[in-house]
Design a protein around this motif. Structure first.
Motif, short mmCIF file in Angstrom:
data_model
loop_
_atom_site.label_atom_id
_atom_site.label_comp_id
_atom_site.label_asym_id
_atom_site.label_seq_id
_atom_site.Cartn_x
_atom_site.Cartn_y
_atom_site.Cartn_z
N MET A 98 80.89 27.41 38.59
CA MET A 98 81.00 28.71 38.65
C MET A 98 80.32 29.47 37.87
O MET A 98 79.59 30.72 38.12
CB MET A 98 82.42 29.19 38.25
N VAL A 99 79.84 28.87 36.67
CA VAL A 99 78.93 29.47 35.76
C VAL A 99 77.40 29.74 36.79
O VAL A 99 76.83 30.66 36.39
CB VAL A 99 78.45 28.55 34.64
N VAL A 109 93.48 37.85 40.88
CA VAL A 109 93.14 39.29 40.77
C VAL A 109 91.47 39.11 40.73
O VAL A 109 90.79 39.85 41.55
CB VAL A 109 93.34 39.70 39.37
N TRP A 110 90.92 38.20 40.21
CA TRP A 110 89.29 38.29 39.99
C TRP A 110 88.76 37.70 41.27
O TRP A 110 87.60 38.12 41.67
CB TRP A 110 88.67 37.49 38.83
N ILE A 147 85.57 32.54 33.46
CA ILE A 147 86.21 32.56 32.33
C ILE A 147 87.70 31.81 32.48
O ILE A 147 88.21 30.99 31.79
CB ILE A 147 86.39 33.85 31.63
N THR A 148 88.41 32.39 33.69
CA THR A 148 89.77 31.98 33.85
C THR A 148 89.58 30.52 34.27
O THR A 148 90.50 29.60 33.99
CB THR A 148 90.43 32.83 35.06
N SER A 149 88.58 30.00 35.10
CA SER A 149 88.55 28.54 35.36
C SER A 149 88.44 27.70 34.14
O SER A 149 88.93 26.53 34.13
CB SER A 149 86.91 28.48 36.35
N PHE A 150 87.73 28.21 32.95
CA PHE A 150 87.89 27.38 32.00
C PHE A 150 89.09 27.27 31.08
O PHE A 150 89.23 26.46 30.11
CB PHE A 150 86.72 27.97 30.73
N LEU A 151 90.06 28.42 31.55
CA LEU A 151 91.38 27.98 30.93
C LEU A 151 92.08 27.15 31.60
O LEU A 151 93.25 26.81 30.65
CB LEU A 151 91.98 29.40 31.06
#
Length: 396
Positions: A175-176, A111-112, A88-92
């Motif tokens: 990453m998905v 963090v993740w 999700i962070t990658s999509f940001l």
């Protein structure tokens, strides 16, 4: 015999591929973001460097707590959850067009990364037959070795044809697939009771893994000179074209040696692998210091790949073997907390040193330093052996 128990089970393959994709995204962003900061955001080189540092800082801060989180919520749950949030962070990234916002996003991403890699390492260690753990963790380390080459290659190749936004989306899609792989993993969960009310030192670190983690920190400190400055050093020698192949040769050397070094670790003992690996790492750094033509640069890459590439999985195995079976996540977190600290510290301290002594002298000094680490490791092994002998005499 138990030695024939397989390593490449369905679960191990899934954790291998998932970890590979996490590190592809990690190394791709590591290569791409400094260019993105200076090109798209108009930032300085120091700001570009801080983008890398803030990610590592986040990972170092969170890593000690990841073992506690994994124990409390379960290895697979934390693996899947952290992989999802990492994706999700990658999509940001396409939504961020301001430097401060990018810094915050990098900290959050770190963090993740810290949690997902700790959980993956613990699950991989648990899924490998104990008598083949050196070999199995050596194979697992190949997921990171392949990503060292694949991540930067994907980022820099795509950069020639598509926009930054498109690259960020492609990396997110990768990453998905990594997230989907985590769903097919079976994890051995900790069945011992977990203290949920009080945070103790044991919740953050595995003290039995400390000695080897400390040596690992010094190794990582030395290796920081390679990942941080090899392209700048090659540019100063007019060998920038050859530098593009440095990590390819580095990875190939690791991949070719991995099946042999892993088996030697399990059948002949860790020192059969670790002692020659230190010598090869030192010779590789010495070769770097003497480099003036392309073939010497690539030879140094191969030697460092054989040496450093054998030390790290061997040390990770020793860190896990030093801990109780139920503490594999804490041992993994402890080892990589020290390791990440070595990389971060080395990148900063060696960056200061190189301005006064130059690249060649830095690499020559580090080759001597690595031999010093080898003697320190041997001294620690002797101390450990002495303590065991005294303990056995006391028990007797």
């Amino acid at each position: 015999m138990s030695i024939n128990r397989p390593i490449w089970t369905k679960s191990f393959i899934n954790i291998f591929v998932s970890n590979l994709f996490v590190f592809i995204v990690f190394y791709a962003l590591l290569t791409l973001l400094p260019i993105y900061v200076t090109d798209a955001l108009g930032g300085s080189e120091s700001q570009a460097g801080l983008i890398i540092t803030i990610f590592l800082l986040s990972a170092i801060i969170v890593r000690p707590f990841s073992g506690k989180l994994i124990d409390r919520f379960g290895k697979k749950k934390m693996l899947v959850a952290s992989a999802v949030f990492f994706a999700i962070t990658s999509f940001l990234y396409p939504l961020v067009d301001h430097y401060i916002a990018l810094l915050l996003l990098r900290f959050f991403h770190g963090v993740w990364f810290s949690i997902v890699t700790t959980a993956a390492g613990a699950i991989a260690a648990d899924s490998i037959p104990r008598e083949r753990r050196g070999e199995g963790l050596g194979y697992f380390a190949m997921s990171m070795n392949l990503a060292v080459v694949a991540g930067p290659f994907i980022a820099l190749t795509l950069l020639q044809f598509v926009s930054y936004v498109t690259i960020f989306l492609i990396l997110s899609a990768i990453m998905v697939v990594g997230v989907l792989c985590t769903l097919g993993i079976k994890a051995i969960e900790n069945t011992s009771p977990v203290n949920r009310s009080k945070l103790t030192f044991e919740d953050l670190f595995e003290k039995k893994s400390f000695p080897i983690a400390v040596v690992g920190l010094f190794v990582a400190f030395s290796y920081a000179s390679v990942i941080s400055f090899i392209s700048l050093y090659a540019k100063s020698l007019n060998l920038l074209d050859a530098a593009g192949f440095f990590f390819a040769v580095f990875a190939v050397a690791m991949l070719v040696s991995r099946p042999f070094t892993g088996r030697l670790f399990d059948t002949r003992g860790p020192n059969t692998v670790i002692l020659p690996a230190f010598v090869l790492f030192a010779i590789g750094l010495l070769t770097l210091s003497l480099t003036n033509v392309a073939w010497m640069l690539l030879l140094a890459g191969a030697l460092i790949g054989l040496g450093y590439g054998s030390i790290v999985p061997s040390f990770q195995t020793l860190a896990i073997q030093a801990a109780p079976e139920t503490r594999s996540a804490h041992a993994t977190a402890t080892f990589f907390t020290f390791f990440d600290t070595g990389i971060a510290t080395g990148s900063y301290v060696l960056g200061i040193m190189v301005t006064t002594m130059g690249y060649a002298n830095l690499y020559m000094s580090l080759s001597i330093f690595v031999i010093g680490i080898l003697f320190f490791y041997q001294w620690m092994q002797k101390q450990k052996s002495t303590r065991k002998q005294l303990q056995s005499q006391t028990d007797y």
